[in-house]
Motif scaffolding. Structure first.
Motif, PDB file in Angstrom:
ATOM      1  N   VAL A  61      22.923  15.004  27.348  1.00 51.98           N
ATOM      2  CA  VAL A  61      22.034  15.215  28.487  1.00 51.98           C
ATOM      3  C   VAL A  61      22.810  15.797  29.669  1.00 51.98           C
ATOM      4  N   ALA A  62      24.010  15.269  29.927  1.00 48.88           N
ATOM      5  CA  ALA A  62      24.810  15.738  31.059  1.00 48.88           C
ATOM      6  C   ALA A  62      25.157  17.216  30.906  1.00 48.88           C
ATOM      7  N   GLN A  63      25.461  17.650  29.707  1.00 48.97           N
ATOM      8  CA  GLN A  63      25.772  19.065  29.482  1.00 48.97           C
ATOM      9  C   GLN A  63      24.563  19.949  29.781  1.00 48.97           C
ATOM     10  N   LEU A  64      23.374  19.507  29.344  1.00 49.11           N
ATOM     11  CA  LEU A  64      22.162  20.274  29.642  1.00 49.11           C
ATOM     12  C   LEU A  64      21.888  20.301  31.145  1.00 49.11           C
ATOM     13  N   ALA A  65      22.127  19.165  31.830  1.00 48.63           N
ATOM     14  CA  ALA A  65      21.901  19.108  33.274  1.00 48.63           C
ATOM     15  C   ALA A  65      22.827  20.081  34.003  1.00 48.63           C
ATOM     16  N   LEU A  66      24.089  20.134  33.596  1.00 48.74           N
ATOM     17  CA  LEU A  66      25.036  21.079  34.210  1.00 48.74           C
ATOM     18  C   LEU A  66      24.581  22.515  33.993  1.00 48.74           C
ATOM     19  N   HIS A  67      24.038  22.787  32.822  1.00 46.00           N
ATOM     20  CA  HIS A  67      23.535  24.138  32.553  1.00 46.00           C
ATOM     21  C   HIS A  67      22.357  24.473  33.462  1.00 46.00           C
ATOM     22  N   ALA A  68      21.396  23.553  33.571  1.00 46.18           N
ATOM     23  CA  ALA A  68      20.197  23.818  34.375  1.00 46.18           C
ATOM     24  C   ALA A  68      20.543  24.071  35.837  1.00 46.18           C
ATOM     25  N   VAL A  69      21.484  23.290  36.355  1.00 47.27           N
ATOM     26  CA  VAL A  69      21.856  23.414  37.766  1.00 47.27           C
ATOM     27  C   VAL A  69      22.775  24.615  38.001  1.00 47.27           C
ATOM     28  N   GLY A  70      23.553  24.987  36.992  1.00 51.51           N
ATOM     29  CA  GLY A  70      24.571  26.016  37.186  1.00 51.51           C
ATOM     30  C   GLY A  70      24.152  27.441  36.879  1.00 51.51           C
ATOM     31  N   THR A  71      22.965  27.640  36.302  1.00 51.56           N
ATOM     32  CA  THR A  71      22.540  28.998  35.965  1.00 51.56           C
ATOM     33  C   THR A  71      21.859  29.675  37.162  1.00 51.56           C
ATOM     34  N   ASP A 125      11.866  14.322  19.037  1.00 52.25           N
ATOM     35  CA  ASP A 125      11.843  14.481  20.487  1.00 52.25           C
ATOM     36  C   ASP A 125      13.146  15.117  20.949  1.00 52.25           C
ATOM     37  N   ALA A 126      13.041  16.013  21.941  1.00 54.42           N
ATOM     38  CA  ALA A 126      14.241  16.696  22.422  1.00 54.42           C
ATOM     39  C   ALA A 126      14.096  17.054  23.888  1.00 54.42           C
ATOM     40  N   LEU A 127      15.232  17.122  24.569  1.00 55.53           N
ATOM     41  CA  LEU A 127      15.326  17.630  25.933  1.00 55.53           C
ATOM     42  C   LEU A 127      15.995  18.991  25.906  1.00 55.53           C
ATOM     43  N   THR A 128      15.516  19.901  26.764  1.00 57.24           N
ATOM     44  CA  THR A 128      16.136  21.213  26.909  1.00 57.24           C
ATOM     45  C   THR A 128      16.301  21.518  28.390  1.00 57.24           C
ATOM     46  N   SER A 129      17.165  22.467  28.677  1.00 63.85           N
ATOM     47  CA  SER A 129      17.384  22.931  30.047  1.00 63.85           C
ATOM     48  C   SER A 129      16.431  24.080  30.354  1.00 63.85           C
ATOM     49  N   ASN A 130      15.977  24.165  31.618  1.00 65.42           N
ATOM     50  CA  ASN A 130      15.146  25.311  32.007  1.00 65.42           C
ATOM     51  C   ASN A 130      15.968  26.413  32.671  1.00 65.42           C
ATOM     52  N   GLY A 131      17.293  26.321  32.561  1.00 65.94           N
ATOM     53  CA  GLY A 131      18.152  27.339  33.151  1.00 65.94           C
ATOM     54  C   GLY A 131      18.120  28.646  32.382  1.00 65.94           C
ATOM     55  N   LEU A 132      18.260  29.754  33.115  1.00 64.27           N
ATOM     56  CA  LEU A 132      18.370  31.088  32.538  1.00 64.27           C
ATOM     57  C   LEU A 132      19.639  31.766  33.056  1.00 64.27           C
ATOM     58  N   PRO A 133      20.388  32.465  32.170  1.00 62.75           N
ATOM     59  CA  PRO A 133      20.142  32.675  30.747  1.00 62.75           C
ATOM     60  C   PRO A 133      20.148  31.361  29.963  1.00 62.75           C
ATOM     61  N   GLY A 134      19.389  31.347  28.879  1.00 63.19           N
ATOM     62  CA  GLY A 134      19.311  30.148  28.054  1.00 63.19           C
ATOM     63  C   GLY A 134      20.629  29.853  27.361  1.00 63.19           C
ATOM     64  N   ASN A 192      24.612  29.835  15.940  1.00 67.52           N
ATOM     65  CA  ASN A 192      23.595  30.254  14.970  1.00 67.52           C
ATOM     66  C   ASN A 192      22.304  30.716  15.635  1.00 67.52           C
ATOM     67  N   GLY A 193      22.323  30.821  16.968  1.00 69.53           N
ATOM     68  CA  GLY A 193      21.154  31.312  17.689  1.00 69.53           C
ATOM     69  C   GLY A 193      20.106  30.262  17.972  1.00 69.53           C
ATOM     70  N   ARG A 194      20.428  28.983  17.738  1.00 71.92           N
ATOM     71  CA  ARG A 194      19.467  27.914  18.021  1.00 71.92           C
ATOM     72  C   ARG A 194      19.662  27.418  19.444  1.00 71.92           C
ATOM     73  N   GLN A 195      18.551  27.118  20.115  1.00 72.98           N
ATOM     74  CA  GLN A 195      18.624  26.620  21.483  1.00 72.98           C
ATOM     75  C   GLN A 195      19.318  25.270  21.523  1.00 72.98           C
ATOM     76  N   LYS A 196      20.207  25.088  22.494  1.00 75.78           N
ATOM     77  CA  LYS A 196      20.882  23.806  22.668  1.00 75.78           C
ATOM     78  C   LYS A 196      19.877  22.764  23.146  1.00 75.78           C
TER      79      LYS A 196
END
Length: 278
Positions: free
Chosen positions: A27-37, A66-75, A80-84
């Motif tokens: 979760v922390a990695q996804l949060a860093l992505h969302a805030v940092g993009t 069930d899964a959480l994803t980041s809304n940051g862009l670029p994704g 393998n091209g799968r969303q984190k």
């Protein structure tokens, strides 16, 4: 215009957990992505919630879990091209996917529209010594609020309360090599990796700890290790190679009310070699 969701999108099925558990590091990695993009994506969860576009995690539930994803862009995608994603580590039954037919969504803002970053800051800070984040998904509000979020050292929903336990011998080759261990396994349930939900007594845990130490020794590569810390077991992820040795704690497992330990919990793939109903 008809709503794309049923009236109460967060109400779980009667035999499904009402809290979802995610490994906090994911979760922390996804949060860093969302805030940092530099940009943010519009998501179904945000539109359903009529919420402002801010750095956020989106929760989606469906037949595949069930899964959480980041809304940051670029994704963010893997090799393998799968969303984190951060997948919820929940117990499932053989027919869970068949019974879950409607998708559910939730929107978890990391920073409020007026710039309050309390949730984001707490996630990053506690990820140093906590290991699990849980979400209460019983609310009817598509916005996941701070009071629905909890962090803990140990997974608090390891198995259903009404489970029937079966005596078995189990193995987990990727983590414990060729070791075979007596366990109680949850009849009819498995984790998201297809492994059984297993519990072990303290003497078996001690043997597991010794086996892991002997199995890997100074062999380079990634491995798991365990150690006693009082009456709890600490789980470590280690890497040895290139002249360096790194190790970080990734879980803590205490005894359940019967004094048994769900080693590996929802993160390892324990497979039964033999089993007999208790």
């Amino acid at each position: 215009m008809a709503s794309p969701l049923p009236p109460h999108p967060h109400t779980p099925a009667a035999d499904m957990p009402d809290r979802l558990w995610f490994h906090l590091n994911d979760v922390a990695q996804l949060a860093l992505h969302a805030v940092g993009t530099p940009y943010l994506a519009l998501t179904a969860a945000q539109l359903i919630a009529f919420a402002p576009l801010v750095p956020a995690l989106t929760w989606q539930s469906g037949p595949d879990g069930d899964a959480l994803t980041s809304n940051g862009l670029p994704g963010w995608y893997d090799e393998n091209g799968r969303q984190k994603v951060a997948r919820a580590h929940a117990w499932r039954t053989q027919d869970t996917a068949a019974r879950v037919t409607a998708r559910r969504y939730g929107y978890l803002p990391l920073i409020t529209a007026d710039g309050d970053a309390q949730l984001f800051s707490q996630l990053i800070e506690v990820s140093r010594d906590k290991h699990w984040l849980s979400l209460d998904v019983t609310s009817h509000d598509p916005v996941i609020n701070l009071d629905q979020v909890e962090v803990a050292e140990q997974h608090g929903g390891a198995y259903p309360s009404d489970v029937i336990w079966t005596e078995a011998t189990v193995a987990c080759v990727p983590h414990t090599g060729s070791g075979l261990y007596p366990a109680l396994i949850a009849d009819g349930y498995h984790n998201i990796h297809g492994g059984v939900l297993a519990r072990f007594d303290a003497s078996t845990v001690t043997r597991m700890i010794l086996d892991l130490g002997r199995a890997y020794g100074s062999q380079p590569g990634a491995r798991a290790s365990l150690r006693w810390a009082g009456d709890r077991v600490e789980v470590f992820a280690e890497y040895l190679g290139g002249g360096s040795h790194t190790r970080h704690r990734c879980d803590v497992i205490g005894p359940d009310p019967e004094g048994l330990y769900p080693i590996g919990g929802h993160r390892w793939t324990w497979l039964p070699i033999t089993s007999e109903r208790r």
